[in-house]
Design an enzyme around this catalytic site. Sequence first.
Site, mmCIF file in Angstrom:
data_model
loop_
_atom_site.group_PDB
_atom_site.id
_atom_site.type_symbol
_atom_site.label_atom_id
_atom_site.label_comp_id
_atom_site.label_asym_id
_atom_site.label_seq_id
_atom_site.Cartn_x
_atom_site.Cartn_y
_atom_site.Cartn_z
ATOM 1 N N HIS A 215 -12.826 4.462 -8.335
ATOM 2 C CA HIS A 215 -12.217 4.809 -7.051
ATOM 3 C C HIS A 215 -10.939 5.618 -7.168
ATOM 4 O O HIS A 215 -10.265 5.833 -6.155
ATOM 5 C CB HIS A 215 -11.882 3.547 -6.255
ATOM 6 C CG HIS A 215 -13.082 2.782 -5.808
ATOM 7 N ND1 HIS A 215 -13.684 2.981 -4.585
ATOM 8 C CD2 HIS A 215 -13.794 1.827 -6.424
ATOM 9 C CE1 HIS A 215 -14.707 2.160 -4.473
ATOM 10 N NE2 HIS A 215 -14.795 1.445 -5.582
ATOM 11 N N LYS B 214 -2.404 5.278 6.509
ATOM 12 C CA LYS B 214 -2.998 4.988 5.206
ATOM 13 C C LYS B 214 -1.918 4.345 4.360
ATOM 14 O O LYS B 214 -0.758 4.303 4.775
ATOM 15 C CB LYS B 214 -3.492 6.268 4.527
ATOM 16 C CG LYS B 214 -2.431 7.393 4.570
ATOM 17 C CD LYS B 214 -2.909 8.695 3.957
ATOM 18 C CE LYS B 214 -3.834 9.498 4.833
ATOM 19 N NZ LYS B 214 -5.248 9.408 4.462
ATOM 20 N N ARG B 215 -2.269 3.841 3.155
ATOM 21 C CA ARG B 215 -1.227 3.316 2.293
ATOM 22 C C ARG B 215 -0.193 4.400 2.005
ATOM 23 O O ARG B 215 -0.508 5.592 1.990
ATOM 24 C CB ARG B 215 -1.837 2.815 0.976
ATOM 25 C CG ARG B 215 -2.483 1.466 1.117
ATOM 26 C CD ARG B 215 -1.504 0.395 1.558
ATOM 27 N NE ARG B 215 -0.623 0.020 0.484
ATOM 28 C CZ ARG B 215 -0.711 -1.104 -0.215
ATOM 29 N NH1 ARG B 215 -1.643 -2.003 0.073
ATOM 30 N NH2 ARG B 215 0.146 -1.369 -1.180
ATOM 31 N N LYS C 172 -0.480 10.886 -1.397
ATOM 32 C CA LYS C 172 -1.004 11.066 -0.037
ATOM 33 C C LYS C 172 -0.073 11.932 0.814
ATOM 34 O O LYS C 172 -0.398 12.353 1.911
ATOM 35 C CB LYS C 172 -1.242 9.715 0.630
ATOM 36 C CG LYS C 172 -2.320 8.882 -0.092
ATOM 37 C CD LYS C 172 -2.494 7.520 0.559
ATOM 38 C CE LYS C 172 -3.420 6.581 -0.192
ATOM 39 N NZ LYS C 172 -4.860 6.862 0.042
ATOM 40 N N THR D 173 -11.504 7.222 3.414
ATOM 41 C CA THR D 173 -12.470 6.735 4.392
ATOM 42 C C THR D 173 -11.832 6.731 5.783
ATOM 43 O O THR D 173 -12.540 6.804 6.786
ATOM 44 C CB THR D 173 -12.966 5.314 4.037
ATOM 45 O OG1 THR D 173 -11.832 4.507 3.692
ATOM 46 C CG2 THR D 173 -13.937 5.349 2.890
ATOM 47 N N LYS E 276 -13.200 7.692 9.715
ATOM 48 C CA LYS E 276 -13.014 6.882 10.921
ATOM 49 C C LYS E 276 -12.408 7.720 12.044
ATOM 50 O O LYS E 276 -12.831 7.631 13.203
ATOM 51 C CB LYS E 276 -12.121 5.667 10.611
ATOM 52 C CG LYS E 276 -12.762 4.695 9.629
ATOM 53 C CD LYS E 276 -11.756 3.734 8.991
ATOM 54 C CE LYS E 276 -12.364 3.110 7.734
ATOM 55 N NZ LYS E 276 -11.378 2.435 6.876
#
Length: 814
Positions: free
Chosen positions: A357, A545-546, A551, A654, A658
């Site tokens: 992952h 998100k985290r 990111k 993911t 969504k």
Amino acid sequence: MHNENSDNTGKLRQIIEGKLNSFYGRTLDNASEEEIFQAVALSLRDRILERAAKAGEEIARRGMKTLYYMSAEFLLGRALVGNMISLGVLDQYRAVLDEIGYPLDRLEEQENEAGLGNGGLGRLAACFLDSLSTLNMPVIGSGIRYEYGIFRQRIVDGKQVEVPDDWTAKGDVWSVERREEQVEVRFEGTVEEVWAEQGLTVHHTNYQSVLAVPYDMPVIGYDSRTPATLRLWRAECPSFDLESFNKGDYSCLVQQRELAETISKVLYPEDNHIAGRMLRLKQYYFLASATMQHMVREHKKRYGDVRTLPDKVVVQINDTHPAFAIPELMRILMDEEKLGWDEAYGIVSRIFNYTNHTVMQEALEVWPEQMFKALLPRVYAIVAAISDRFSERLRKAFPGDWDKISAMSIIAHDEIRMANLCLAVCNRVNGVSQLHGEILQTRTFRDFYVISPEKFVAITNGITQRRWLAAANPALCGLIHDYIGGGFLKDSRELERLKPLADNPAFIADFARVKAQNKRCLAEHVKKTQGVALNPDTVFDVQAKRLHEYKRQLLKVLHILYLYNRLTEDASFSLPQPVTFLFAAKASPAYHRAKSIIHLINAVAALVESNPRTREAIRVQFLENYNVTLAERLIPAADISEQLSTAGREASGTGNMKFMLNGAVTLGTMDGANVEIFERVGPNNIFIFGARAEEIARMERDKSYDPKKIIDANPDVKAAVSRLVDGSLPGVDAGQFEDIYRSLLTSNYDPADRYFVLYDFDSYREVFDTVMKAYADRTAWTRKAVLNTAGAGFFSSDRTVAEYNRLIWHLESL
Ligand code: 26W
């Protein structure tokens, strides 16, 4: 029809009342809201367990193969509404609950969500269980029943504060404790190998025992006859041993008890970073051993002979965390079932499969050899033997290439590398998006791909449309239902039938109305929970998100600072419409820079708020405690989905799926599954910016990137970055954001701006401009939104799971 319905509600009311009577000695009149919730939940659990009992019998009778999906995390969220939807009883329950004065929307607040995961990996596991059950495939999810899930986040003075998440404080209605199926897990001690006539006997003595007690949570998919079992193991101390008690070893016993019980005490909140902590090692072996013992025990009970194991079970390990299951199964087959090495290895190598992952180096799991050896002496010996045999293979494959051999070894430099163990033993290894799969083959695991290309597959992640559309966004779900029927809930490809409706003015108007309504709902919720008023008539631009540097929440922050500068310095500068920038993210408690970025977001929010001109145009709001429940409210209300990771770093994402499903338009890099979203919606319905993965990889290889050049050449970037340290952020100590500033511009042990934030800044600014202009044409924008929902069918976890099944598991449906 009417009569039948009121009959049904009457019966249901009786059932709920019955639960109240028998469990709590209460009636509808004197029960608390919490008791009503429990009674309702129990009534649903009964229905699920009934189906589970039938399905279990049928699976055993037909001798069907079962999947063990092993994962250190299952991020389930609340179960109440989802279970009603799956059972097809939502409307019935709604009616009864209205009738007895506990409307569902209020009652569901009684449930603490099961937050037994950090982020993507854990939530994926939860979506998979839903899809596997929906497809009626036999599966046991196997995990740890952490007493405390992911911490609850408060923001105090702009900073993250962590609060323990005691998710079972009010009990755990959904689970069934199965004490009679407990197993013993052994740590430490000494191992002696004795060769006798009957072969090898291994004596393990002086070990510490921990009991693993299973709690089964049934997870039912949509309209399913086959509930999945989520088996979560809780660590307990074995019962008092009277002898040592009498010897006066009481304090020692208490110590051991505490030790045992800490194993399943708390979920590690680190995501994409792993520190070699002993307790974590214990957790992972605990999970592995309990699951393998149970799996072998079940198989023998049913089929008698462990040799047929690969025909009846397949194991998927969710990242490397459960990988101790590999040597543990070897141990059981050799030491307990008395198979020889070759036979045991032949079985093991047909059973296990590994999903990767992340390509982040710091997340690749390695254990100090000495720690491992002391804690798990027998399992260590088995890993060492696997490692030796694998090294021999490597020496043949790459004669004389010692660097390569050392890099691929399972044990080297006093470390045990779990990914290499998985790559050596597993039958299949998969990436979670097409791009990620490619990167695994060409970079991360390149040399393994050379020796075993047949092992490698890429299977793009997915999400369940039951939770992320039906449960999270009932208004949109209802609208879609009105136009194309309800088939999409089982067959997500039917969403494509929305495509022609993108040019239907009535549908577009309805779609826009639903989005506006969801934005109002979110605003109301934020008002209630955080006491701040959001304006639902502004654009909702969301990054949820985290918190992680890769990111690039920081890219968005710098862009907001840029907008602030322009708005305050240039009277002619304006945005086509006001925008609310919403952030939601938990930072790992020990990840100081990530926590600092949260602080920075809040400081920038205050700066924007402090100026009348900027306050009119933009607004920044950090939403506390991002979890599944908040995601279910936030995502349906988003206009823009920010997916800004440095290309090549986000394995899939993911959240992006969504948002898309709920009609938000993606603003993102060509990373992870964004690439595939782009392919499905086409260039007019997504906004792409930034360097591509190859360009980033090239700059990393030749070390050619120098952020100082960008600062010097671009005064806008320079001005935005300067705000971090020039004392202009309100309520912030001098030097507070020095570390973030330095991470962008100074190289010490890390390269400066290793995530290419400044490199992509200009490209982001430009595309943001384009997005704002596009949004101004409301009909054209809604059309894009509709085409996103219509194109999201591919990203259903039903499709993902079907692909795993075709390529790896080969299960039959009940
Ligand atoms: C042990 C420390 C640790 C914990 C979690 C290391 C690594 C992880 C996970 C691998 C991090 C994770 O959740 N990865 C995410 O997995 C999602 C599901 O495949 C992907 O969509 C995300 O891109 C990936 O970051």
